[in-house]
Design an enzyme around this catalytic site. Structure first.
Site, PDB file in Angstrom:
ATOM      1  N   TYR A   1       0.953  -1.138   0.064  1.00  0.00           N
ATOM      2  CA  TYR A   1      -0.048  -0.081  -0.008  1.00  0.00           C
ATOM      3  C   TYR A   1       0.869   1.282   0.201  1.00  0.00           C
ATOM      4  O   TYR A   1       0.608   2.070  -0.872  1.00  0.00           O
ATOM      5  CB  TYR A   1      -0.935   0.061   1.122  1.00  0.00           C
ATOM      6  CG  TYR A   1      -1.782   1.211   1.146  1.00  0.00           C
ATOM      7  CD1 TYR A   1      -2.954   1.417   0.485  1.00  0.00           C
ATOM      8  CD2 TYR A   1      -1.325   2.499   2.019  1.00  0.00           C
ATOM      9  CE1 TYR A   1      -3.598   2.360   0.246  1.00  0.00           C
ATOM     10  CE2 TYR A   1      -2.351   3.535   2.178  1.00  0.00           C
ATOM     11  CZ  TYR A   1      -3.433   3.691   1.367  1.00  0.00           C
ATOM     12  OH  TYR A   1      -4.066   4.757   1.389  1.00  0.00           O
TER      13      TYR A   1
ATOM     14  N   LYS B   1       1.586   4.289  -3.389  1.00  0.00           N
ATOM     15  CA  LYS B   1       1.487   5.854  -2.985  1.00  0.00           C
ATOM     16  C   LYS B   1       2.913   6.585  -3.329  1.00  0.00           C
ATOM     17  O   LYS B   1       2.944   7.526  -3.884  1.00  0.00           O
ATOM     18  CB  LYS B   1       1.144   6.057  -1.800  1.00  0.00           C
ATOM     19  CG  LYS B   1      -0.314   5.879  -1.336  1.00  0.00           C
ATOM     20  CD  LYS B   1      -1.334   6.117  -2.222  1.00  0.00           C
ATOM     21  CE  LYS B   1      -2.916   5.539  -1.799  1.00  0.00           C
ATOM     22  NZ  LYS B   1      -3.812   6.056  -2.824  1.00  0.00           N
TER      23      LYS B   1
END
Length: 343
Positions: A214, A218
């Site tokens: 995750y 980003k």
């Protein structure tokens, strides 16, 4: 123009200090009284729930004339739109299908945008996912968070850029395209950054880490934006990343179970309200101007990118991310789209 990559990297080594400042000390920057979006058009992906929905509410409160909610479930999208229509009968609200896990859906959505909208003033790419176990995109073989949060989002970004440039209003500020990001990008370790090719790391389940996948999804957006500004002028489209911080009541971690679910519920007590979290996106699209082009916005301010990118290794990484991304997405003509933005 000074962007995030021109700033000194953050020297805050203890992430809880960043978290504390972001959650409890930073103050919202609301649109000035009298701000109106009358006559303007916005697109929000994932606009039927969570922060996407709350952003829609705030844009409608500013009297935006046309709002497109791009959603994976038209039924849920229409339910959300019906509520918004009752509250804001003076605005036009449409629901369009968009599945970020499907390249065909993304290219079809872009074609509809080009065909159906006469002007576009702002786009919020909010649709994303957080998985608790390793899953793959059936078509590409990539892990789902990497696919949706990074590859699919960059494909949609690139394909929308020429349309935004063409459909911006002549006497208004350039259209804004804001991509939802996260402060956790600042602590992404990206253990696979030595892999060759780089993206092969995201096809092998032995590398799986919920947190790292995750966070890295980003971080990669930081690396991509580092190079994107060489192709896109702030006079044509303003592109930025915005972090809403930790927000209570969203569905981002809806797949969690057991102790993790309980832990997140307790942790939610520290979260911002959805209204304050979504104000970060409204700030990025409404308050911020050309100075925010190519920037990572955190706590309503321009913030440096992840510190890794400022190192010699990081500079090489941004180049590799850029090249592999364009190669992966070239089936959709992304190279020609970007070259056209330089004209």
């Amino acid at each position: 123009m000074v962007g995030s990559k021109d700033l000194e990297p953050s020297h805050t080594k203890f992430f809880p200090n960043v978290f504390f400042n972001n959650q409890f000390r930073a103050k919202p920057d609301w649109p000035a009284p009298g701000t109106t979006l009358s006559g303007k058009t916005a697109i929000i992906t994932g606009g039927n729930t969570g922060l996407g929905y709350e952003t829609a509410v705030q844009l409608l409160e500013l009297r935006i004339s046309m709002l497109v909610l791009a959603v994976r479930s038209p039924e849920k999208g229409e339910a959300a739109a019906d509520t918004l229509r009752k509250q804001h009968p003076g605005s036009t609200i449409q629901v369009w299908l968009l599945d970020m896990d499907s390249y065909d859906s993304i290219t079809g959505f872009v074609q509809r945008v080009e065909r159906s909208l006469s002007r576009i003033d702002m786009v919020l790419l909010n649709a994303g996912t957080m998985k608790i176990s390793f899953t793959k995109n059936k078509s590409t073989g990539y892990e789902t968070m990497f696919q949706v949060n990074y590859l699919s989002t960059m494909l949609l970004t690139i394909l929308l850029l020429p349309i935004l440039k063409a459909k911006g209003a002549a006497n208004d500020p350039p259209p804004h395209l804001t991509i939802v990001n996260a402060a956790l990008s600042l602590v992404a370790a990206f253990p696979g950054r030595s892999e060759s090719p780089l993206f092969s790391y995201f096809k092998d389940s032995k590398h799986w880490s919920r947190e790292e996948h995750y966070n890295t999804s980003k971080l990669l957006a930081h690396a991509f934006l580092w190079n994107l500004t060489d192709y896109v002028s702030a006079d044509d489209v303003i592109v930025n990343l915005a972090d809403p911080a930790w927000v209570k009541g969203t569905a981002l971690a809806r797949e969690t179970q057991g102790a993790m679910k309980i832990g997140l519920k307790i942790f939610e007590l520290t979260g911002r309200t959805p209204r304050v979290g979504a104000s970060c996106f409204v700030d990025a699209m409404v308050n911020k101007g050309k100075e925010s082009h190519g920037c990572f916005l955190m706590s309503w301010k321009i913030h440096p990118f992840a510190a890794l990118l400022y190192t010699p290794e990081g500079r090489s990484l941004t180049k590799r991310v850029w090249e592999e991304t364009l190669a992966e997405l070239e089936f959709a003509g992304v190279g020609a789209a970007l070259d056209g933005m330089r004209v």
